[in-house]
Motif scaffolding. Structure first.
Motif, PDB file in Angstrom:
ATOM      1  N   TYR A   1       0.885  -1.179   0.000  1.00 18.29           N
ATOM      2  CA  TYR A   1       0.000   0.000   0.000  1.00 18.29           C
ATOM      3  C   TYR A   1       0.915   1.218   0.000  1.00 18.29           C
ATOM      4  O   TYR A   1       1.326   1.698   1.049  1.00 18.29           O
ATOM      5  CB  TYR A   1      -0.876  -0.049   1.263  1.00 18.29           C
ATOM      6  CG  TYR A   1      -1.997   0.958   1.292  1.00 18.29           C
ATOM      7  CD1 TYR A   1      -3.242   0.659   0.740  1.00 18.29           C
ATOM      8  CD2 TYR A   1      -1.835   2.200   1.905  1.00 18.29           C
ATOM      9  CE1 TYR A   1      -4.285   1.581   0.788  1.00 18.29           C
ATOM     10  CE2 TYR A   1      -2.868   3.122   1.953  1.00 18.29           C
ATOM     11  CZ  TYR A   1      -4.086   2.811   1.398  1.00 18.29           C
ATOM     12  OH  TYR A   1      -5.117   3.718   1.451  1.00 18.29           O
ATOM     13  N   ASN A   2       1.297   1.656  -1.194  1.00 21.48           N
ATOM     14  CA  ASN A   2       2.347   2.681  -1.279  1.00 21.48           C
ATOM     15  C   ASN A   2       1.957   3.862  -2.145  1.00 21.48           C
ATOM     16  O   ASN A   2       1.139   3.739  -3.046  1.00 21.48           O
ATOM     17  CB  ASN A   2       3.627   2.068  -1.884  1.00 21.48           C
ATOM     18  CG  ASN A   2       4.156   0.912  -1.072  1.00 21.48           C
ATOM     19  OD1 ASN A   2       3.985  -0.248  -1.426  1.00 21.48           O
ATOM     20  ND2 ASN A   2       4.786   1.220   0.046  1.00 21.48           N
TER      21      ASN A   2
ATOM     22  N   PHE B   1       4.086   6.067  -4.664  1.00 19.19           N
ATOM     23  CA  PHE B   1       5.350   6.254  -5.383  1.00 19.19           C
ATOM     24  C   PHE B   1       4.913   6.482  -6.827  1.00 19.19           C
ATOM     25  O   PHE B   1       4.864   5.569  -7.647  1.00 19.19           O
ATOM     26  CB  PHE B   1       6.225   4.996  -5.242  1.00 19.19           C
ATOM     27  CG  PHE B   1       7.696   5.208  -5.532  1.00 19.19           C
ATOM     28  CD1 PHE B   1       8.175   6.392  -6.082  1.00 19.19           C
ATOM     29  CD2 PHE B   1       8.622   4.209  -5.249  1.00 19.19           C
ATOM     30  CE1 PHE B   1       9.535   6.575  -6.336  1.00 19.19           C
ATOM     31  CE2 PHE B   1       9.977   4.371  -5.495  1.00 19.19           C
ATOM     32  CZ  PHE B   1      10.435   5.547  -6.043  1.00 19.19           C
ATOM     33  N   TYR B   2       4.553   7.765  -7.092  1.00 17.87           N
ATOM     34  CA  TYR B   2       3.868   8.090  -8.342  1.00 17.87           C
ATOM     35  C   TYR B   2       4.714   7.807  -9.582  1.00 17.87           C
ATOM     36  O   TYR B   2       4.171   7.693 -10.676  1.00 17.87           O
ATOM     37  CB  TYR B   2       3.415   9.556  -8.314  1.00 17.87           C
ATOM     38  CG  TYR B   2       2.104   9.775  -7.576  1.00 17.87           C
ATOM     39  CD1 TYR B   2       1.632   8.857  -6.646  1.00 17.87           C
ATOM     40  CD2 TYR B   2       1.325  10.901  -7.834  1.00 17.87           C
ATOM     41  CE1 TYR B   2       0.429   9.064  -5.986  1.00 17.87           C
ATOM     42  CE2 TYR B   2       0.114  11.118  -7.187  1.00 17.87           C
ATOM     43  CZ  TYR B   2      -0.323  10.191  -6.257  1.00 17.87           C
ATOM     44  OH  TYR B   2      -1.531  10.390  -5.620  1.00 17.87           O
ATOM     45  N   GLU B   3       6.021   7.683  -9.416  1.00 17.14           N
ATOM     46  CA  GLU B   3       6.873   7.331 -10.555  1.00 17.14           C
ATOM     47  C   GLU B   3       6.504   5.947 -11.093  1.00 17.14           C
ATOM     48  O   GLU B   3       6.882   5.559 -12.199  1.00 17.14           O
ATOM     49  CB  GLU B   3       8.352   7.335 -10.151  1.00 17.14           C
ATOM     50  CG  GLU B   3       8.944   8.724  -9.915  1.00 17.14           C
ATOM     51  CD  GLU B   3       8.718   9.269  -8.497  1.00 17.14           C
ATOM     52  OE1 GLU B   3       7.753   8.861  -7.827  1.00 17.14           O
ATOM     53  OE2 GLU B   3       9.532  10.117  -8.073  1.00 17.14           O
TER      54      GLU B   3
ATOM     55  N   CYS C   1       0.265   9.863   6.424  1.00 17.26           N
ATOM     56  CA  CYS C   1       0.054  10.397   5.075  1.00 17.26           C
ATOM     57  C   CYS C   1      -1.039  11.460   5.133  1.00 17.26           C
ATOM     58  O   CYS C   1      -2.006  11.327   5.893  1.00 17.26           O
ATOM     59  CB  CYS C   1      -0.339   9.282   4.114  1.00 17.26           C
ATOM     60  SG  CYS C   1      -0.609   9.868   2.436  1.00 17.26           S
TER      61      CYS C   1
ATOM     62  N   TRP D   1      -4.274   8.273   6.342  1.00 19.80           N
ATOM     63  CA  TRP D   1      -3.903   6.963   6.881  1.00 19.80           C
ATOM     64  C   TRP D   1      -2.511   7.031   7.492  1.00 19.80           C
ATOM     65  O   TRP D   1      -1.747   7.969   7.228  1.00 19.80           O
ATOM     66  CB  TRP D   1      -3.970   5.871   5.808  1.00 19.80           C
ATOM     67  CG  TRP D   1      -3.246   6.163   4.527  1.00 19.80           C
ATOM     68  CD1 TRP D   1      -3.782   6.737   3.404  1.00 19.80           C
ATOM     69  CD2 TRP D   1      -1.862   5.931   4.233  1.00 19.80           C
ATOM     70  NE1 TRP D   1      -2.814   6.879   2.431  1.00 19.80           N
ATOM     71  CE2 TRP D   1      -1.621   6.377   2.911  1.00 19.80           C
ATOM     72  CE3 TRP D   1      -0.793   5.386   4.937  1.00 19.80           C
ATOM     73  CZ2 TRP D   1      -0.376   6.295   2.288  1.00 19.80           C
ATOM     74  CZ3 TRP D   1       0.451   5.305   4.319  1.00 19.80           C
ATOM     75  CH2 TRP D   1       0.644   5.760   3.013  1.00 19.80           C
TER      76      TRP D   1
ATOM     77  N   ARG E   1      16.090   6.712   0.902  1.00 16.63           N
ATOM     78  CA  ARG E   1      14.997   7.679   0.971  1.00 16.63           C
ATOM     79  C   ARG E   1      15.088   8.421   2.291  1.00 16.63           C
ATOM     80  O   ARG E   1      15.963   8.130   3.111  1.00 16.63           O
ATOM     81  CB  ARG E   1      13.657   6.949   0.903  1.00 16.63           C
ATOM     82  CG  ARG E   1      13.482   6.041   2.126  1.00 16.63           C
ATOM     83  CD  ARG E   1      12.097   5.466   2.271  1.00 16.63           C
ATOM     84  NE  ARG E   1      11.101   6.483   2.558  1.00 16.63           N
ATOM     85  CZ  ARG E   1       9.795   6.261   2.513  1.00 16.63           C
ATOM     86  NH1 ARG E   1       9.344   5.058   2.193  1.00 16.63           N
ATOM     87  NH2 ARG E   1       8.945   7.212   2.809  1.00 16.63           N
TER      88      ARG E   1
ATOM     89  N   GLY F   1       3.766  12.326   4.955  1.00 16.20           N
ATOM     90  CA  GLY F   1       4.621  11.364   4.247  1.00 16.20           C
ATOM     91  C   GLY F   1       5.234  11.862   2.958  1.00 16.20           C
ATOM     92  O   GLY F   1       6.334  11.443   2.599  1.00 16.20           O
ATOM     93  N   PHE F   2       4.541  12.775   2.263  1.00 16.32           N
ATOM     94  CA  PHE F   2       5.075  13.184   0.954  1.00 16.32           C
ATOM     95  C   PHE F   2       6.385  13.954   1.047  1.00 16.32           C
ATOM     96  O   PHE F   2       7.100  14.107   0.069  1.00 16.32           O
ATOM     97  CB  PHE F   2       4.026  13.959   0.138  1.00 16.32           C
ATOM     98  CG  PHE F   2       3.602  15.274   0.710  1.00 16.32           C
ATOM     99  CD1 PHE F   2       4.328  16.418   0.443  1.00 16.32           C
ATOM    100  CD2 PHE F   2       2.462  15.365   1.505  1.00 16.32           C
ATOM    101  CE1 PHE F   2       3.927  17.643   0.964  1.00 16.32           C
ATOM    102  CE2 PHE F   2       2.047  16.582   2.022  1.00 16.32           C
ATOM    103  CZ  PHE F   2       2.782  17.723   1.762  1.00 16.32           C
TER     104      PHE F   2
ATOM    105  N   LYS G   1      11.648   9.554  -1.995  1.00 15.97           N
ATOM    106  CA  LYS G   1      12.178   8.207  -2.218  1.00 15.97           C
ATOM    107  C   LYS G   1      13.251   8.204  -3.311  1.00 15.97           C
ATOM    108  O   LYS G   1      13.288   9.116  -4.140  1.00 15.97           O
ATOM    109  CB  LYS G   1      11.036   7.285  -2.656  1.00 15.97           C
ATOM    110  CG  LYS G   1       9.964   7.072  -1.589  1.00 15.97           C
ATOM    111  CD  LYS G   1       8.844   6.207  -2.134  1.00 15.97           C
ATOM    112  CE  LYS G   1       7.943   5.723  -1.004  1.00 15.97           C
ATOM    113  NZ  LYS G   1       6.870   4.848  -1.511  1.00 15.97           N
TER     114      LYS G   1
END
Ligand code: MTE
Length: 325
Positions: free
Chosen positions: A83-84, A86-88, A142, A146, A230, A238-239, A243
């Motif tokens: 459940y992550n 990591f938009y890359e 986050c 969550w 990271r 969290g953002f 990473k």
């Protein structure tokens, strides 16, 4: 009565070693190795949260940094690695775990640039040996509402930053993540202005709780969690914890992060966890702890600075935290 409904990927209780037997065995093992860990210590608790067993081990010593070990039960490895954000690798929570196997984490170097006496390039193997590896159990909150509790492996970011000898002009530190279309399918989309950039004030970056992370749950980082290195900034959303970092730059002006560029009203520079300042789309007063989402699970109240106020509150003395969100 609390009814627990196991998620489909979880083994049945009858299929696994009873937790007590497992814990006793680990404690006996630790004692046999001369580690002398008390069964009830938070560190023993974290070590009882096993990794996936497929990645190389990364051992750590007990951290002496104040606030480095929270007592909350660590999130399961399965949840923390599936459940992550990591938009890359895509915007779905499951996308990083599905696609990040294409990320090549060797060779890997981190460029240190900008306002410092000793700029240079650090190889990942040198970074792994730069300071003693510590295990720290941090809350991760986050902005979407969550949270998780993760046993990270790494050391204070300050250990690396001080090697570069920042000058008096180094007021901020900017972090840049890898953005390689060939390895990262999400970078082909325009969801963010790549590369992913984040920033900290220099005193925030130098705070001992700001952590450079190489592993979790006693193993090296899985790619989806930001391998090979990271940040973990437990008092911030969290953002802020970028990473797969490739560049660290000391700068005079406040860096503009990718999220601020995308939506300035929603993502401020500081982004300290603050239950009193709602995000335009999400209240920040409470949070859902991943793994506690059973039928009767209550949301948890979110804590000021994510529970790290005693350690980091001084950094923001006199600041209006509603303006500086
Ligand atoms: N770093 C990069 N490069 N790209 C990202 O999309 N997402 C951020 C942060 N670091 C992100 C990133 C967000 S929104 C969060 S909540 C955390 O990583 C999630 O870390 P985790 O997946 O290990 O829980």
């Amino acid at each position: 009565m609390l009814i627990r409904i196991p998620a489909p990927h979880q083994p049945l209780p009858s299929e696994i070693t009873p937790r007590d037997a497992y814990l006793n065995r680990r404690t006996a093992l630790a004692a046999g190795l001369g580690l002398g860990l008390a069964a009830a210590s938070p560190l023993a608790q974290a070590q009882a949260a096993p990794g996936g067993g497929k990645l190389p081990k990364l051992a750590g010593v007990r951290s002496a940094v104040a606030g480095a070990v929270v007592m909350d039960k660590p999130t399961s490895y399965a949840d923390a690695t599936s459940y992550n954000n990591f938009y890359e690798f895509g915007t779905d929570k499951s996308a990083p775990a599905e696609h990040a196997h294409t990320l090549k984490t060797r060779p890997w170097t981190v460029a240190i640039e900008g306002e410092c006496a000793k700029p240079g390039r650090f190889d990942i193997e040198a970074l792994l040996k730069l300071a003693p590896m510590e295990e720290r159990i941090y809350r991760l909150r986050c902005v979407e509402g969550w949270s998780m509790v993760i046993p990270w492996m790494g050391y204070s970011l300050a250990e690396l930053l001080k090697q570069a000898q920042p000058t008096s002009k180094a007021k901020y530190v900017e972090f840049t993540s890898l953005a390689d279309k060939a390895q990262m399918p999400g970078v082909r989309s325009g969801v963010l202005d790549w590369p992913y950039v984040e920033g900290l004030r220099i005193d925030e970056a130098m705070h001992p709780l700001a952590m450079l992370v190489f592993g979790m749950y006693g193993e090296v980082l899985p790619n989806q969690n930001g391998a090979p290195l990271r940040l973990a900034l437990p008092w911030k959303y969290g953002f802020k914890s970028a990473k797969s970092i490739v560049r660290i730059r000391f700068v005079e002006k406040e860096p503009v992060s990718s999220w601020t560029k995308a939506a300035q009203q929603e993502y401020g520079f500081y982004s300290n966890v603050n239950p009193n300042v709602p995000h335009p789309r999400w209240s920040q007063a409470t949070e859902r702890r991943i793994g506690e989402d059973g039928l009767f699970a209550k949301k948890r109240p979110t804590l000021m600075f994510n529970g790290y106020e005693a350690q980091v509150g001084q950094l923001y003395a006199g600041m209006d935290l509603k303006k500086n969100y």
